[in-house]
Design a protein around this motif. Sequence first.
Motif, short mmCIF file in Angstrom:
data_model
loop_
_atom_site.label_atom_id
_atom_site.label_comp_id
_atom_site.label_asym_id
_atom_site.label_seq_id
_atom_site.Cartn_x
_atom_site.Cartn_y
_atom_site.Cartn_z
N THR A 49 -90.68 -50.18 70.03
CA THR A 49 -90.35 -48.75 70.10
C THR A 49 -91.59 -47.92 70.36
OG1 THR A 49 -88.46 -49.04 68.60
CG2 THR A 49 -89.37 -46.81 68.81
N LEU A 50 -92.65 -48.21 69.67
CA LEU A 50 -93.91 -47.47 69.85
C LEU A 50 -94.47 -47.67 71.25
CD1 LEU A 50 -95.45 -48.29 66.37
CD2 LEU A 50 -95.02 -45.97 67.21
N ARG A 51 -94.46 -48.89 71.72
CA ARG A 51 -95.01 -49.17 73.05
C ARG A 51 -94.18 -48.51 74.15
NH1 ARG A 51 -99.15 -52.73 73.14
NH2 ARG A 51 -98.81 -53.26 75.32
N ALA A 52 -92.88 -48.45 73.95
CA ALA A 52 -92.02 -47.79 74.93
C ALA A 52 -92.32 -46.30 75.00
CB ALA A 52 -90.55 -48.00 74.56
N ALA A 53 -92.86 -45.74 73.91
CA ALA A 53 -93.22 -44.33 73.87
C ALA A 53 -94.66 -44.09 74.28
CB ALA A 53 -92.98 -43.77 72.48
N GLY A 54 -95.35 -45.13 74.76
CA GLY A 54 -96.71 -44.97 75.26
C GLY A 54 -97.80 -45.28 74.27
N TRP A 55 -97.44 -45.80 73.12
CA TRP A 55 -98.45 -46.11 72.11
C TRP A 55 -99.10 -47.47 72.39
CZ3 TRP A 55 -99.52 -43.61 67.22
CH2 TRP A 55 -98.87 -42.38 67.06
N ASP A 56 -100.37 -47.59 72.00
CA ASP A 56 -101.06 -48.88 71.99
C ASP A 56 -100.76 -49.51 70.64
OD1 ASP A 56 -102.72 -51.06 72.11
OD2 ASP A 56 -104.59 -49.91 71.92
N ALA A 57 -99.62 -50.17 70.55
CA ALA A 57 -99.12 -50.67 69.27
C ALA A 57 -99.17 -52.18 69.21
CB ALA A 57 -97.69 -50.18 69.03
N ARG A 58 -99.53 -52.68 68.04
CA ARG A 58 -99.55 -54.12 67.78
C ARG A 58 -98.92 -54.38 66.43
NH1 ARG A 58 -105.69 -55.86 68.46
NH2 ARG A 58 -106.09 -53.71 67.77
N LEU A 59 -98.51 -55.60 66.20
CA LEU A 59 -97.97 -55.95 64.88
C LEU A 59 -99.01 -56.76 64.12
CD1 LEU A 59 -96.90 -59.19 64.92
CD2 LEU A 59 -95.18 -58.16 66.39
N CYS A 117 -93.09 -45.58 57.14
CA CYS A 117 -92.14 -45.06 58.12
C CYS A 117 -90.94 -46.01 58.13
CB CYS A 117 -92.76 -44.96 59.51
SG CYS A 117 -91.66 -44.26 60.76
N ALA A 118 -89.79 -45.54 57.67
CA ALA A 118 -88.60 -46.37 57.67
C ALA A 118 -88.31 -46.83 59.10
CB ALA A 118 -87.42 -45.58 57.12
N PRO A 119 -87.80 -48.04 59.27
CA PRO A 119 -87.57 -48.57 60.62
C PRO A 119 -86.76 -47.65 61.52
CG PRO A 119 -87.25 -50.29 58.99
CD PRO A 119 -87.45 -49.02 58.22
N GLU A 120 -85.75 -47.00 60.96
CA GLU A 120 -84.91 -46.12 61.77
C GLU A 120 -85.59 -44.81 62.15
OE1 GLU A 120 -83.79 -45.41 57.39
OE2 GLU A 120 -84.34 -47.10 58.68
N GLU A 121 -86.79 -44.56 61.61
CA GLU A 121 -87.51 -43.32 61.90
C GLU A 121 -88.71 -43.52 62.82
OE1 GLU A 121 -88.42 -41.65 58.11
OE2 GLU A 121 -86.33 -41.16 57.64
N VAL A 122 -88.93 -44.75 63.26
CA VAL A 122 -90.10 -45.04 64.09
C VAL A 122 -90.05 -44.28 65.41
CG1 VAL A 122 -91.33 -46.84 65.37
CG2 VAL A 122 -90.54 -47.28 63.04
N ALA A 123 -88.89 -44.21 66.04
CA ALA A 123 -88.78 -43.51 67.32
C ALA A 123 -89.13 -42.03 67.16
CB ALA A 123 -87.37 -43.68 67.88
N ALA A 124 -88.66 -41.41 66.08
CA ALA A 124 -88.97 -39.99 65.85
C ALA A 124 -90.44 -39.79 65.61
CB ALA A 124 -88.15 -39.48 64.67
N LEU A 125 -91.06 -40.69 64.86
CA LEU A 125 -92.51 -40.58 64.63
C LEU A 125 -93.27 -40.73 65.94
CD1 LEU A 125 -94.67 -42.00 61.81
CD2 LEU A 125 -95.28 -42.54 64.17
N ALA A 126 -92.86 -41.70 66.75
CA ALA A 126 -93.55 -41.94 68.03
C ALA A 126 -93.50 -40.73 68.93
CB ALA A 126 -92.92 -43.14 68.74
N ALA A 127 -92.40 -39.98 68.85
CA ALA A 127 -92.25 -38.79 69.70
C ALA A 127 -92.86 -37.54 69.10
CB ALA A 127 -90.76 -38.54 69.97
N SER A 128 -93.26 -37.60 67.83
CA SER A 128 -93.71 -36.40 67.12
C SER A 128 -95.18 -36.07 67.33
CB SER A 128 -93.44 -36.55 65.62
OG SER A 128 -94.31 -37.54 65.05
N GLN A 129 -95.95 -36.99 67.92
CA GLN A 129 -97.37 -36.78 68.10
C GLN A 129 -97.85 -37.53 69.33
OE1 GLN A 129 -97.83 -38.79 64.11
NE2 GLN A 129 -99.72 -39.52 65.05
N PRO A 130 -99.01 -37.15 69.86
CA PRO A 130 -99.52 -37.83 71.05
C PRO A 130 -99.72 -39.32 70.78
CG PRO A 130 -100.73 -35.79 70.66
CD PRO A 130 -99.88 -36.02 69.45
N PRO A 131 -99.42 -40.17 71.74
CA PRO A 131 -99.58 -41.61 71.54
C PRO A 131 -101.03 -41.97 71.22
CG PRO A 131 -98.27 -41.18 73.49
CD PRO A 131 -98.84 -39.86 73.07
#
Length: 289
Positions: free
Chosen positions: A81-91, A47-61
């Motif tokens: 970006t993922l966490r702001a969209a409700g994802w349980d995201a880690r690096l 997922c290209a960095p500039e597309e992460v927000a769109a991916l995060a919004a495209s499916q349930p967190p």
Amino acid sequence: MDTALPSISRSELASRLGRPGAPLLLDVRRRERFAASGHLLAGARYCAPEEVAALAASQPPGEAIAYCVYGHNVSEDAVRTLRAAGWDARLLAGGFEGGEPGVDAAADVEAWRAVPLPRIRKRPDLGVAGEAASRWVTRARPKVERVACPWLIRRFIDARAEFHYVPAEQVFAQARVLEAVPYDVPDAPITHAWEKGSFDALLAAFELEDPALHALATIVRAADTDRMKLAPQAAGLLAISLGLSHLNAGDDHAMLEAAMPIYDALYAWCRDASGETHRWQAHQLVVTA
């Protein structure tokens, strides 16, 4: 690495790769760095960095792990970006390369690189480059390898892969129509080669070097080619596979879904439990004074 952001260690990620319920693994390296690399982590989706927000919004967190080259700004921004969209995201600590010498602490780089993570070779010729779902087609009425191969692809190569089962004489024609890769049929790019099977061919094609997967390959090869002496577990796999085929006659995708937990269990055994034994002793001799 931004210590305020949650991260996952390489050893923890390694323990979860290939398992049911594994987190979404996102390769967020910048396009030029991703294009220059011939590999990605096993099971990862690009997922290209500039597309992460769109991916995060495209499916349930859900749960996601993001990595860039060294685990610095790019993956940190993706996690935010993922966490702001409700994802349980880690690096991923250390990123793809295991830290950047001269930037990260030497002790951290050494520790990260001491835990290698399984990678796959990109194979655009097989529809696997990390960016889009791959498609695969083979003969109908699967028993062993035509189920084992999809399991391997889903768990380690491309979780989004599509599988098609068609009459044997239609495999190559349907491969052209579907733009799919034929497998486990003669003259296919992924198929038997001398004593090795299609599962072995996938491991070689994608350069997967997981010892547990190679142990599982021996069991699959033995069951699929009726060489039970190669692995005592093969007789059980063959019996279960034939039984599942009868239970799911006429629905090859149901057969695949029913068999997935079998291969999950075999992989877990190869990886973590092959040394365990059953300790119950029936008819144990009782010695009296």
